[in-house]
Scaffold this motif. Sequence first.
Motif, PDB file in Angstrom:
ATOM      1  N   TYR A  29       0.984  -1.152  -0.083  1.00 48.89           N
ATOM      2  CA  TYR A  29      -0.081   0.171   0.080  1.00 48.89           C
ATOM      3  C   TYR A  29       0.440   1.236  -0.290  1.00 48.89           C
ATOM      4  N   ASP A  30       0.165   2.107  -0.726  1.00 43.95           N
ATOM      5  CA  ASP A  30       1.222   3.655  -1.042  1.00 43.95           C
ATOM      6  C   ASP A  30       0.217   4.334   0.302  1.00 43.95           C
TER       7      ASP A  30
ATOM      8  N   VAL B 126      -3.627   0.606  -3.507  1.00 45.91           N
ATOM      9  CA  VAL B 126      -2.774  -0.549  -3.804  1.00 45.91           C
ATOM     10  C   VAL B 126      -1.475   0.017  -4.517  1.00 45.91           C
ATOM     11  N   ASN B 127      -0.235  -1.064  -3.904  1.00 49.13           N
ATOM     12  CA  ASN B 127       0.789  -0.904  -4.784  1.00 49.13           C
ATOM     13  C   ASN B 127       0.768  -2.380  -4.971  1.00 49.13           C
ATOM     14  N   GLN B 128       0.926  -2.780  -7.023  1.00 51.03           N
ATOM     15  CA  GLN B 128       0.835  -4.055  -6.920  1.00 51.03           C
ATOM     16  C   GLN B 128       1.542  -4.589  -6.832  1.00 51.03           C
TER      17      GLN B 128
ATOM     18  N   LYS C 102      -4.918  -4.257   7.852  1.00 53.82           N
ATOM     19  CA  LYS C 102      -5.045  -3.393   6.475  1.00 53.82           C
ATOM     20  C   LYS C 102      -5.341  -4.230   5.355  1.00 53.82           C
ATOM     21  N   TYR C 103      -4.530  -5.138   5.397  1.00 51.59           N
ATOM     22  CA  TYR C 103      -4.927  -6.096   3.484  1.00 51.59           C
ATOM     23  C   TYR C 103      -6.378  -6.990   3.878  1.00 51.59           C
ATOM     24  N   CYS C 104      -6.568  -7.123   4.752  1.00 52.65           N
ATOM     25  CA  CYS C 104      -8.176  -7.474   4.007  1.00 52.65           C
ATOM     26  C   CYS C 104      -9.308  -5.656   4.442  1.00 52.65           C
ATOM     27  N   GLY C 105      -8.666  -4.944   4.083  1.00 49.15           N
ATOM     28  CA  GLY C 105      -9.429  -3.291   3.840  1.00 49.15           C
ATOM     29  C   GLY C 105      -9.955  -2.986   4.667  1.00 49.15           C
ATOM     30  N   ASP C 106      -9.384  -3.487   6.035  1.00 46.76           N
ATOM     31  CA  ASP C 106     -10.002  -2.337   7.344  1.00 46.76           C
ATOM     32  C   ASP C 106      -9.226  -1.884   8.245  1.00 46.76           C
TER      33      ASP C 106
ATOM     34  N   PRO D 164      -9.287  -3.752  -0.254  1.00 45.07           N
ATOM     35  CA  PRO D 164      -9.202  -6.152   0.218  1.00 45.07           C
ATOM     36  C   PRO D 164      -6.962  -6.447  -0.469  1.00 45.07           C
ATOM     37  N   ILE D 165      -6.051  -6.114  -0.174  1.00 45.01           N
ATOM     38  CA  ILE D 165      -5.614  -7.423  -0.595  1.00 45.01           C
ATOM     39  C   ILE D 165      -5.601  -8.671  -0.747  1.00 45.01           C
ATOM     40  N   ILE D 166      -6.039  -9.093   0.116  1.00 50.38           N
ATOM     41  CA  ILE D 166      -6.726 -10.177   0.787  1.00 50.38           C
ATOM     42  C   ILE D 166      -8.050 -10.524   0.851  1.00 50.38           C
ATOM     43  N   ASP D 167      -8.600 -11.182   0.707  1.00 45.55           N
ATOM     44  CA  ASP D 167     -10.278 -11.627   0.932  1.00 45.55           C
ATOM     45  C   ASP D 167     -10.802 -11.223   2.289  1.00 45.55           C
ATOM     46  N   ARG D 168     -11.267 -11.130   2.428  1.00 44.01           N
ATOM     47  CA  ARG D 168     -11.899 -11.743   4.056  1.00 44.01           C
ATOM     48  C   ARG D 168     -11.500 -12.816   4.179  1.00 44.01           C
ATOM     49  N   LYS D 169     -12.462 -14.099   3.804  1.00 45.48           N
ATOM     50  CA  LYS D 169     -12.442 -15.658   3.903  1.00 45.48           C
ATOM     51  C   LYS D 169     -10.697 -16.261   4.466  1.00 45.48           C
ATOM     52  N   THR D 170     -10.279 -15.104   3.070  1.00 45.49           N
ATOM     53  CA  THR D 170      -9.077 -15.946   3.550  1.00 45.49           C
ATOM     54  C   THR D 170      -7.720 -15.473   4.794  1.00 45.49           C
TER      55      THR D 170
END
Length: 289
Positions: A163-164, A172-174, A228-232, A266-272
């Motif tokens: 993330y930037d 997202v920084n790919q 942060k990786y699940c968007g929170d 998010p970079i990672i979906d919440r289930k993961t």
Amino acid sequence: MKTVRVAAYCRVSTDKEDQANSFENQQRYFLACIQRNPDWVLQNIYADEGISGTSTKKRKQFNAMIAAARAGELDLILTKEVSRFARNTLDTLAYTRELSRRGVGVLFLIDNIDTRQQDGELRLTIMSSIAQEESRKTSQRVKWGQARRMEQGVVFGGSLLGYDVQDGQITVNQEGAEIVRRIFHACLIDHKSTAVIARELREAGIPSSRGIVKWSAATVWKVLKNEKYCGDLVQKKTYTPDYLTHEKKYNRGEEAMIIIRDHHTPIIDRKTWDAVQQELARRGHPGAL
């Protein structure tokens, strides 16, 4: 007529609009003051830029001035006002008392306080207490304002792997996001320990968010635990209990954290994400399998 060796001290703002307290303006102010006193000789003008007045520890120029006084190189120190010298009453009194013992006076020009006079310390105590209280109120206002901005979703803090963060916005920084996905996959699907993941990242020469290849089990663990990786977004993980020292501490319930769910992409979906958290809880510590 005895020559008085004079130094001036100013703490200048980094705000370009704060021209009244710029170093150039304060320098002219002090020079004009010294020129009005023919027995005064300027030794040096010390200036710290953009550093809080609540503590003297990080003010290099202030400490250099005190060192010069201790070395017997000064007779008098000029400063505009008490709040420029220090906003901590204890620091103000401790330094002015020490300077007095060494025969060095401090003249606060705007406040019209001269520590060489009999009532100097009494007046200084009152003014420094007022300055310290104003600093406390300012700290409260800043913290209140930051909390309101956090509630609106403004991100405080720097960029991180994947993330930037710029101007309070997170994107997202790919390139980094691919590394994050690799770490989560290695943990959940390949069942690798954080120590093994760290070693593989080092061997592959993959840089961390700081651009250096220095992965450890603890570093990988932190990535896997970062919401942060699940968007929170969770802010106020640290807090500053003492506005005088500015020392940060981990927030363990002393202040309410500000939590915004689904704040950013998010970079990672919440289930993961949830599955990885369960796996980490099972393992128990960063290096475990």
